[in-house]
Design a protein around this motif. Structure first.
Motif, PDB file in Angstrom:
ATOM      1  N   ILE A   1      15.611  18.554  12.912  1.00  0.00           N
ATOM      2  CA  ILE A   1      15.290  19.010  11.557  1.00  0.00           C
ATOM      3  C   ILE A   1      14.199  20.073  11.690  1.00  0.00           C
ATOM      4  CG2 ILE A   1      14.525  18.376   9.248  1.00  0.00           C
ATOM      5  CD1 ILE A   1      15.356  15.482   9.888  1.00  0.00           C
TER       6      ILE A   1
ATOM      7  N   ASP B   1       8.634  20.679  13.367  1.00  0.00           N
ATOM      8  CA  ASP B   1      10.034  20.349  13.576  1.00  0.00           C
ATOM      9  C   ASP B   1      10.141  18.900  14.059  1.00  0.00           C
ATOM     10  OD1 ASP B   1      10.411  23.009  13.031  1.00  0.00           O
ATOM     11  OD2 ASP B   1      10.766  23.577  15.108  1.00  0.00           O
TER      12      ASP B   1
ATOM     13  N   ALA C   1      10.541  20.270   9.155  1.00  0.00           N
ATOM     14  CA  ALA C   1      10.662  18.980   8.482  1.00  0.00           C
ATOM     15  C   ALA C   1       9.452  18.677   7.606  1.00  0.00           C
ATOM     16  CB  ALA C   1      10.850  17.869   9.510  1.00  0.00           C
TER      17      ALA C   1
ATOM     18  N   ALA D   1       7.649  15.761   2.247  1.00  0.00           N
ATOM     19  CA  ALA D   1       8.413  16.759   2.991  1.00  0.00           C
ATOM     20  C   ALA D   1       9.271  17.572   2.041  1.00  0.00           C
ATOM     21  CB  ALA D   1       9.291  16.082   4.032  1.00  0.00           C
TER      22      ALA D   1
ATOM     23  N   THR E   1      12.290   9.594   6.253  1.00  0.00           N
ATOM     24  CA  THR E   1      13.068  10.588   5.521  1.00  0.00           C
ATOM     25  C   THR E   1      14.493  10.094   5.333  1.00  0.00           C
ATOM     26  OG1 THR E   1      13.589  12.948   5.371  1.00  0.00           O
ATOM     27  CG2 THR E   1      13.808  11.940   7.537  1.00  0.00           C
TER      28      THR E   1
ATOM     29  N   SER F   1      17.909  17.014   5.059  1.00  0.00           N
ATOM     30  CA  SER F   1      16.886  15.970   5.044  1.00  0.00           C
ATOM     31  C   SER F   1      16.165  16.082   3.705  1.00  0.00           C
ATOM     32  CB  SER F   1      15.911  16.200   6.207  1.00  0.00           C
ATOM     33  OG  SER F   1      14.778  15.388   6.063  1.00  0.00           O
TER      34      SER F   1
ATOM     35  N   ALA G   1      19.391  19.913   8.443  1.00  0.00           N
ATOM     36  CA  ALA G   1      19.386  18.979   9.571  1.00  0.00           C
ATOM     37  C   ALA G   1      20.680  19.180  10.366  1.00  0.00           C
ATOM     38  CB  ALA G   1      19.290  17.542   9.079  1.00  0.00           C
TER      39      ALA G   1
END
Length: 183
Positions: free
Chosen positions: A157, A169, A160, A125, A83, A110, A130
């Motif tokens: 995050i 997460d 996520a 994602a 990411t 993110s 974040a």
């Protein structure tokens, strides 16, 4: 009378030394890069997955006597996901003479992340908030306008990745080295 004179001279000498020590404290802008190594844990509803992780990125900011403010980009990568991060960070520099310790916090986003389910299947994602906390030490390079930061970072995050209608997460923990060019 001698005690008052000695006390006055002590105060003047301490103020003179501390003033000389902070004579170089000015506002300075910087650009830099970082490299981090550590681990990451992905918390899903019924499963937890941990793996080693690497991050690298760039930053620019302003360094003032007690505070440092920066904008930072990072790319996080491990075997299971990757990411991008865009973060805004604030650091509180703690007073010291030899090394320069600091603590910091950051918030950002993110984006453009992928989770590798199989070699040919990837989950994209969502853009997610974040948050990070940092602790470290800054070393000045005396012959060049460079500073080296050695720090520990904890990144969180929430939500996520979405896996089978359940959000997961991400918690990443790492040791990082930053090189900053001051101007």
């Amino acid at each position: 009378m001698k005690l008052k004179t000695a006390g006055l001279l002590t105060i003047i000498s301490v103020l003179g030394v501390s003033g000389a020590a902070h004579a170089e404290d000015t506002i300075a802008f910087y650009v830099g890069g970082n490299l981090g190594l550590g681990g990451a844990t992905l918390f899903a509803e019924h499963d937890t997955e941990s793996a080693g992780a690497i991050s690298y990125g760039a930053m620019f900011g302003v360094d003032i006597p007690l505070v440092r403010i920066e904008a930072e980009y990072n790319y996080l990568d491990n075997d299971n996901f990757n990411t991008n991060l865009a973060m805004a960070n604030v650091y509180l520099k703690l007073p010291s003479v030899v090394v320069h310790p600091y603590i910091g916090a950051g918030a950002g986003v993110s984006f453009d992340g992928k989770m590798h389910v199989t070699h040919h299947t990837h989950l994209n994602a969502e853009t997610a908030p974040a948050f990070q906390g940092m602790m470290g030490i800054t070393f000045d390079i005396p012959v060049a306008p460079l500073k080296v930061d050695v720090e520990g970072r904890l990144l969180y995050i929430p939500d996520a990745f979405e896996i089978f209608n359940s959000s997961s997460d991400l918690l990443q923990y790492e040791a990082r080295v930053k090189l900053r060019l001051m101007f």
